[in-house]
Design a protein around this motif. Sequence first.
Motif, PDB file in Angstrom:
ATOM      1  N   ARG A 232     -72.080 -28.374 -43.399  1.00  0.00           N
ATOM      2  CA  ARG A 232     -73.154 -29.349 -43.252  1.00  0.00           C
ATOM      3  C   ARG A 232     -73.217 -30.316 -44.431  1.00  0.00           C
ATOM      4  NH1 ARG A 232     -79.258 -27.287 -43.627  1.00  0.00           N
ATOM      5  NH2 ARG A 232     -78.605 -27.229 -45.812  1.00  0.00           N
ATOM      6  N   ASP A 233     -73.167 -29.792 -45.649  1.00  0.00           N
ATOM      7  CA  ASP A 233     -73.282 -30.659 -46.825  1.00  0.00           C
ATOM      8  C   ASP A 233     -72.124 -31.649 -46.903  1.00  0.00           C
ATOM      9  OD1 ASP A 233     -75.655 -29.550 -47.589  1.00  0.00           O
ATOM     10  OD2 ASP A 233     -74.792 -28.147 -49.024  1.00  0.00           O
ATOM     11  N   SER A 234     -70.927 -31.192 -46.529  1.00  0.00           N
ATOM     12  CA  SER A 234     -69.769 -32.089 -46.565  1.00  0.00           C
ATOM     13  C   SER A 234     -69.940 -33.218 -45.545  1.00  0.00           C
ATOM     14  CB  SER A 234     -68.478 -31.323 -46.266  1.00  0.00           C
ATOM     15  OG  SER A 234     -68.219 -30.356 -47.269  1.00  0.00           O
ATOM     16  N   LEU A 235     -70.468 -32.888 -44.363  1.00  0.00           N
ATOM     17  CA  LEU A 235     -70.692 -33.918 -43.350  1.00  0.00           C
ATOM     18  C   LEU A 235     -71.743 -34.925 -43.813  1.00  0.00           C
ATOM     19  CD1 LEU A 235     -70.618 -32.026 -39.933  1.00  0.00           C
ATOM     20  CD2 LEU A 235     -69.201 -33.967 -40.587  1.00  0.00           C
ATOM     21  N   ILE A 236     -72.791 -34.437 -44.444  1.00  0.00           N
ATOM     22  CA  ILE A 236     -73.829 -35.338 -44.963  1.00  0.00           C
ATOM     23  C   ILE A 236     -73.208 -36.309 -45.963  1.00  0.00           C
ATOM     24  CG2 ILE A 236     -75.914 -35.453 -46.390  1.00  0.00           C
ATOM     25  CD1 ILE A 236     -76.793 -32.813 -45.073  1.00  0.00           C
ATOM     26  N   ARG A 237     -72.323 -35.790 -46.814  1.00  0.00           N
ATOM     27  CA  ARG A 237     -71.672 -36.628 -47.821  1.00  0.00           C
ATOM     28  C   ARG A 237     -70.696 -37.608 -47.168  1.00  0.00           C
ATOM     29  NH1 ARG A 237     -69.686 -32.889 -50.284  1.00  0.00           N
ATOM     30  NH2 ARG A 237     -67.491 -33.010 -49.689  1.00  0.00           N
ATOM     31  N   ILE A 238     -69.897 -37.120 -46.233  1.00  0.00           N
ATOM     32  CA  ILE A 238     -68.914 -37.973 -45.549  1.00  0.00           C
ATOM     33  C   ILE A 238     -69.601 -39.122 -44.816  1.00  0.00           C
ATOM     34  CG2 ILE A 238     -67.245 -38.040 -43.639  1.00  0.00           C
ATOM     35  CD1 ILE A 238     -66.485 -35.127 -44.456  1.00  0.00           C
ATOM     36  N   LEU A 239     -70.747 -38.827 -44.226  1.00  0.00           N
ATOM     37  CA  LEU A 239     -71.472 -39.838 -43.451  1.00  0.00           C
ATOM     38  C   LEU A 239     -72.282 -40.785 -44.329  1.00  0.00           C
ATOM     39  CD1 LEU A 239     -72.727 -37.562 -40.516  1.00  0.00           C
ATOM     40  CD2 LEU A 239     -70.940 -39.309 -40.410  1.00  0.00           C
ATOM     41  N   GLY A 240     -72.335 -40.484 -45.633  1.00  0.00           N
ATOM     42  CA  GLY A 240     -73.065 -41.353 -46.554  1.00  0.00           C
ATOM     43  C   GLY A 240     -74.571 -41.332 -46.338  1.00  0.00           C
ATOM     44  N   LEU A 241     -75.092 -40.177 -45.890  1.00  0.00           N
ATOM     45  CA  LEU A 241     -76.518 -40.064 -45.644  1.00  0.00           C
ATOM     46  C   LEU A 241     -77.271 -39.757 -46.930  1.00  0.00           C
ATOM     47  CD1 LEU A 241     -76.413 -37.873 -42.386  1.00  0.00           C
ATOM     48  CD2 LEU A 241     -76.596 -40.360 -42.545  1.00  0.00           C
ATOM     49  N   ASN A 242     -78.517 -40.145 -46.983  1.00  0.00           N
ATOM     50  CA  ASN A 242     -79.394 -39.738 -48.082  1.00  0.00           C
ATOM     51  C   ASN A 242     -79.639 -38.246 -47.924  1.00  0.00           C
ATOM     52  OD1 ASN A 242     -82.012 -38.997 -49.325  1.00  0.00           O
ATOM     53  ND2 ASN A 242     -82.040 -41.162 -49.917  1.00  0.00           N
ATOM     54  N   ARG A 243     -79.121 -37.462 -48.858  1.00  0.00           N
ATOM     55  CA  ARG A 243     -79.113 -36.010 -48.685  1.00  0.00           C
ATOM     56  C   ARG A 243     -80.520 -35.433 -48.596  1.00  0.00           C
ATOM     57  NH1 ARG A 243     -79.227 -31.111 -51.078  1.00  0.00           N
ATOM     58  NH2 ARG A 243     -77.705 -29.571 -50.335  1.00  0.00           N
ATOM     59  N   ASN A 244     -81.402 -35.840 -49.490  1.00  0.00           N
ATOM     60  CA  ASN A 244     -82.755 -35.274 -49.509  1.00  0.00           C
ATOM     61  C   ASN A 244     -83.492 -35.580 -48.206  1.00  0.00           C
ATOM     62  OD1 ASN A 244     -82.378 -34.217 -52.060  1.00  0.00           O
ATOM     63  ND2 ASN A 244     -83.252 -36.011 -53.097  1.00  0.00           N
ATOM     64  N   GLU A 245     -83.372 -36.829 -47.739  1.00  0.00           N
ATOM     65  CA  GLU A 245     -84.024 -37.201 -46.490  1.00  0.00           C
ATOM     66  C   GLU A 245     -83.432 -36.430 -45.308  1.00  0.00           C
ATOM     67  OE1 GLU A 245     -84.031 -41.363 -45.736  1.00  0.00           O
ATOM     68  OE2 GLU A 245     -84.997 -41.885 -47.647  1.00  0.00           O
ATOM     69  N   CYS A 246     -82.122 -36.256 -45.330  1.00  0.00           N
ATOM     70  CA  CYS A 246     -81.445 -35.565 -44.229  1.00  0.00           C
ATOM     71  C   CYS A 246     -81.839 -34.091 -44.182  1.00  0.00           C
ATOM     72  CB  CYS A 246     -79.935 -35.706 -44.374  1.00  0.00           C
ATOM     73  SG  CYS A 246     -79.015 -35.135 -42.928  1.00  0.00           S
ATOM     74  N   ILE A 247     -81.849 -33.424 -45.352  1.00  0.00           N
ATOM     75  CA  ILE A 247     -82.234 -32.011 -45.406  1.00  0.00           C
ATOM     76  C   ILE A 247     -83.677 -31.836 -44.941  1.00  0.00           C
ATOM     77  CG2 ILE A 247     -82.626 -30.032 -46.907  1.00  0.00           C
ATOM     78  CD1 ILE A 247     -79.677 -30.603 -46.394  1.00  0.00           C
ATOM     79  N   ALA A 248     -84.555 -32.726 -45.391  1.00  0.00           N
ATOM     80  CA  ALA A 248     -85.953 -32.653 -44.973  1.00  0.00           C
ATOM     81  C   ALA A 248     -86.069 -32.808 -43.457  1.00  0.00           C
ATOM     82  CB  ALA A 248     -86.765 -33.727 -45.686  1.00  0.00           C
ATOM     83  N   CYS A 249     -85.270 -33.707 -42.889  1.00  0.00           N
ATOM     84  CA  CYS A 249     -85.281 -33.927 -41.442  1.00  0.00           C
ATOM     85  C   CYS A 249     -84.748 -32.701 -40.704  1.00  0.00           C
ATOM     86  CB  CYS A 249     -84.459 -35.161 -41.101  1.00  0.00           C
ATOM     87  SG  CYS A 249     -84.314 -35.512 -39.339  1.00  0.00           S
ATOM     88  N   LEU A 250     -83.650 -32.131 -41.212  1.00  0.00           N
ATOM     89  CA  LEU A 250     -83.046 -30.962 -40.571  1.00  0.00           C
ATOM     90  C   LEU A 250     -84.003 -29.775 -40.540  1.00  0.00           C
ATOM     91  CD1 LEU A 250     -79.458 -31.118 -42.118  1.00  0.00           C
ATOM     92  CD2 LEU A 250     -80.035 -31.505 -39.722  1.00  0.00           C
ATOM     93  N   GLU A 251     -84.824 -29.674 -41.548  1.00  0.00           N
ATOM     94  CA  GLU A 251     -85.754 -28.546 -41.646  1.00  0.00           C
ATOM     95  C   GLU A 251     -87.122 -28.861 -41.072  1.00  0.00           C
ATOM     96  OE1 GLU A 251     -85.696 -27.674 -45.801  1.00  0.00           O
ATOM     97  OE2 GLU A 251     -83.678 -26.771 -45.743  1.00  0.00           O
ATOM     98  N   SER A 252     -87.258 -30.057 -40.498  1.00  0.00           N
ATOM     99  CA  SER A 252     -88.557 -30.519 -40.008  1.00  0.00           C
ATOM    100  C   SER A 252     -88.846 -29.975 -38.608  1.00  0.00           C
ATOM    101  CB  SER A 252     -88.587 -32.051 -39.988  1.00  0.00           C
ATOM    102  OG  SER A 252     -89.660 -32.518 -39.219  1.00  0.00           O
ATOM    103  N   SER A 253     -90.025 -29.400 -38.426  1.00  0.00           N
ATOM    104  CA  SER A 253     -90.448 -28.950 -37.099  1.00  0.00           C
ATOM    105  C   SER A 253     -90.712 -30.157 -36.197  1.00  0.00           C
ATOM    106  CB  SER A 253     -91.701 -28.090 -37.212  1.00  0.00           C
ATOM    107  OG  SER A 253     -92.754 -28.810 -37.817  1.00  0.00           O
ATOM    108  N   ARG A 254     -91.056 -31.289 -36.801  1.00  0.00           N
ATOM    109  CA  ARG A 254     -91.311 -32.513 -36.044  1.00  0.00           C
ATOM    110  C   ARG A 254     -90.066 -32.953 -35.298  1.00  0.00           C
ATOM    111  NH1 ARG A 254     -90.104 -37.686 -37.011  1.00  0.00           N
ATOM    112  NH2 ARG A 254     -89.296 -37.142 -39.075  1.00  0.00           N
ATOM    113  N   MET A 255     -88.916 -32.992 -35.988  1.00  0.00           N
ATOM    114  CA  MET A 255     -87.676 -33.401 -35.333  1.00  0.00           C
ATOM    115  C   MET A 255     -87.259 -32.384 -34.285  1.00  0.00           C
ATOM    116  SD  MET A 255     -85.249 -35.416 -34.688  1.00  0.00           S
ATOM    117  CE  MET A 255     -85.383 -36.705 -35.934  1.00  0.00           C
TER     118      MET A 255
END
Length: 340
Positions: free
Chosen positions: A265-288
Amino acid sequence: MRVQWLISGFVALTGPCIIWASCGRSVDRRVAGEAAGQVIYVDEVDDLIQNSLYEYLFAIFDARSIATNELINSRLLEIEARTRGLTIDSLLSIETARIGKVETKSKYIRDNALHGGVIEEKSPFKVHQPDSEIGKKILDNSYRKFLKVRFIETLRAKYKTKVLLARPQPPAIGLDDVRIYARGNENSKTCITIVSDFDCSACRRAYPEFRKVFERYRDQVRFEAVNLSQNVTWAILLAECAGEQGNFWNAYEALYSENYHRTDRDSLIRILGLNRNECIACLESSRMNSKITTSMAQLHSCGIEVTPTVLIDRRTYYGPLESGAIGRFLDDLLLQKQND
């Protein structure tokens, strides 16, 4: 006989008309039966068998298409032979000999890779060597059919032949509450929607074909992607969270790549150039998680249960999941809209 069986089976199942319920479909409240005082309505029956109904419809359409083309070809040969004062056999003999000077047998063998063997139609699992007695006979028959088809193609162009049979029209499906991502010509009135699951083996096999369709029609058609699975998987979550950062399609391509299962997962986040903190928060979000669950529940309520499912103009496409077949369907649809 097969067409008659299909038609009789179809009529027995559907009655005089088909009207669909739910997901934007109109409701048919005719009574189909009763049991212990409980009424069973036609739309309830149709909801159970809608896939079978459209398999019958498309089988009938295919049979009619084949028969229509056979009749057209026969009429064209009659017209051309009469115009030239020849019998049909004489016409075919003259024209196939003429075409054979350009489309030679050796060219036919080379173009169709028949050096290694030929197959008889009635015995498709047995290969015969082209220089054997039976192989030569099969090859000669095949070549003559090829030359005849070539000549008929010229007649169809000369007489501006049209096949006007209308394809079966599945009901439109409402996707108002479904999470959809679009690319290609987003202003196009023609759209193709791929409902898929990154962890579905059939989806992964079909993806290269879908990709070919996108590359060919990206300037003409709106392409949409919708995620569906039995559960909210981390791959779907990652794609949706990438979409929150405007990067859904890069994630979509990456998750369908051969390296997906070998990338953490972390490698994909890096490869995709995503904001890591925002992405992790989204992945762990019950809202999403809740948004995705709601979207997939809406698909299930519309009768979409399997992946991949292809919708064209929000109607289920029942043809082969192969780029050539989908392309021919889109060509016909685009031409029809242009003519309309």
